[in-house]
Design a protein around this motif. Structure first.
Motif, short mmCIF file in Angstrom:
data_model
loop_
_atom_site.label_atom_id
_atom_site.label_comp_id
_atom_site.label_asym_id
_atom_site.label_seq_id
_atom_site.Cartn_x
_atom_site.Cartn_y
_atom_site.Cartn_z
N ARG A 1 22.71 39.63 -23.35
CA ARG A 1 21.90 38.62 -24.06
C ARG A 1 21.73 38.91 -25.54
O ARG A 1 21.60 37.99 -26.34
N ASP B 1 14.62 34.54 -21.04
CA ASP B 1 15.53 35.46 -21.71
C ASP B 1 14.70 36.40 -22.57
O ASP B 1 14.10 35.98 -23.57
N TYR C 1 14.88 43.64 -23.21
CA TYR C 1 15.56 44.24 -22.07
C TYR C 1 15.82 45.73 -22.31
O TYR C 1 15.76 46.54 -21.38
N ASP D 1 7.57 32.10 -16.79
CA ASP D 1 8.96 31.68 -16.68
C ASP D 1 9.77 32.87 -16.16
O ASP D 1 10.14 33.76 -16.92
N SER D 2 10.04 32.86 -14.86
CA SER D 2 10.71 34.00 -14.23
C SER D 2 12.14 34.19 -14.73
O SER D 2 12.70 35.28 -14.59
N SER D 3 12.73 33.16 -15.32
CA SER D 3 14.09 33.26 -15.83
C SER D 3 14.15 33.39 -17.35
O SER D 3 15.21 33.20 -17.95
N ARG E 1 7.02 36.57 -17.73
CA ARG E 1 7.72 36.25 -16.48
C ARG E 1 6.84 35.45 -15.52
O ARG E 1 7.36 34.70 -14.68
#
Length: 267
Positions: A114, A83, A88, A79-81, A76
């Motif tokens: 996702r 997938d 998760y 890349d905070s977004s 994160r």
């Protein structure tokens, strides 16, 4: 080798050194080394993220929650977004164990959105539990039902799940009845009566079902329901004298309070 090469160390060697630091769980050193590598050559950004993903999944499989969470922080940070896919679910498990039910719900729902194929029955059971903790019975029921569908009675805790479903359903029936939504109330009561869970709420559910007919103005149907429910209840729970009864709108009818003699009802 990195020290010997100094500033002239090739990117491949820098990548290997950073990966060794990550593998040995020296997270701060790994982050510094990866950052230095990417600053020198942006083409390595994707490979750095891939290494964090690889180790996060590996540590998740090994049950090393701390290391997994640090690896996810590394993903994160780049890349905070990003997938996270099946990760998760691991994030949800970690939040559930703390317990942080809001964060657990958010993580599990992201996983279902996702990477739904990786969801285990336990994900649905924990989602239901988290929603129950928030007193969100409609959502809890949805995931409890999904759990039962997936396990097909093989999980060994069906009775507990049906108990929880019955408890939630009865609370929803009470709310629907108070709001004069008798169709919804009847549906929720059917969950309680169909499973017989929780047993201590069955008499209340029977009585409410008859009251619904009464509220609808179907007096004959209400009286039939009272009589039928009394017989059903007595058949399931033969009373022992002296019998305590709930007053009914008809002389001679008695709805037994289950598990009672002359004193207070059993819990």
């Amino acid at each position: 080798a990195l020290k010997a090469a100094g500033e002239d160390a090739p990117p491949g060697l820098r990548l290997k050194g950073a990966e060794l630091a990550l593998r040995s769980k020296d997270f701060n050193a790994a982050a510094r080394m990866f950052e230095d590598l990417v600053r020198r050559d942006r083409d390595y950004e994707g490979r750095v993220r891939a290494l964090y993903f690889l180790h996060a999944r590996r540590w998740s499989a090994q049950g090393d929650t701390f290391a997994m969470l640090r690896a996810i922080e590394g993903i994160r940070a780049r890349d905070s977004s990003a997938d996270l896919g099946s990760l998760y679910y691991a994030l949800g498990d970690a939040a559930f164990a703390r317990p942080d039910y809001e964060e657990a719900i958010a993580a599990y729902l992201m996983g279902l959105a996702r990477d739904p194929e990786e969801a285990t029955p336990e994900v649905y059971a924990r989602l239901a539990d988290a929603y129950e903790q928030r007193r969100d019975c409609p959502a809890a029921l949805e995931y409890l039902e999904r759990f039962l569908e997936l396990t097909q009675g093989e999980a060994g805790d069906d009775e507990e799940i049906r108990y929880r479903m019955g408890s939630c359903s009865y609370r929803l029936a009470e709310k629907a009845f108070a709001n004069a939504d008798y169709e919804a109330a009847t549906g929720y009561l059917q969950t309680v009566l169909g499973s017989g869970e929780p047993p201590n709420l069955v008499p209340e559910a029977l009585f409410m079902r008859a009251r619904i007919e009464e509220r609808r103005g179907n007096r004959n149907a209400a009286m039939d329901a009272y009589r039928r429910d009394v017989l059903t209840l007595v058949d399931r729970h033969p009373p022992r004298p002296p019998l305590r009864c709930r007053a009914l709108p008809s002389p001679g009818l008695c709805l037994p309070l289950v598990g009672t003699t002359g004193g207070a009802p059993r819990p």
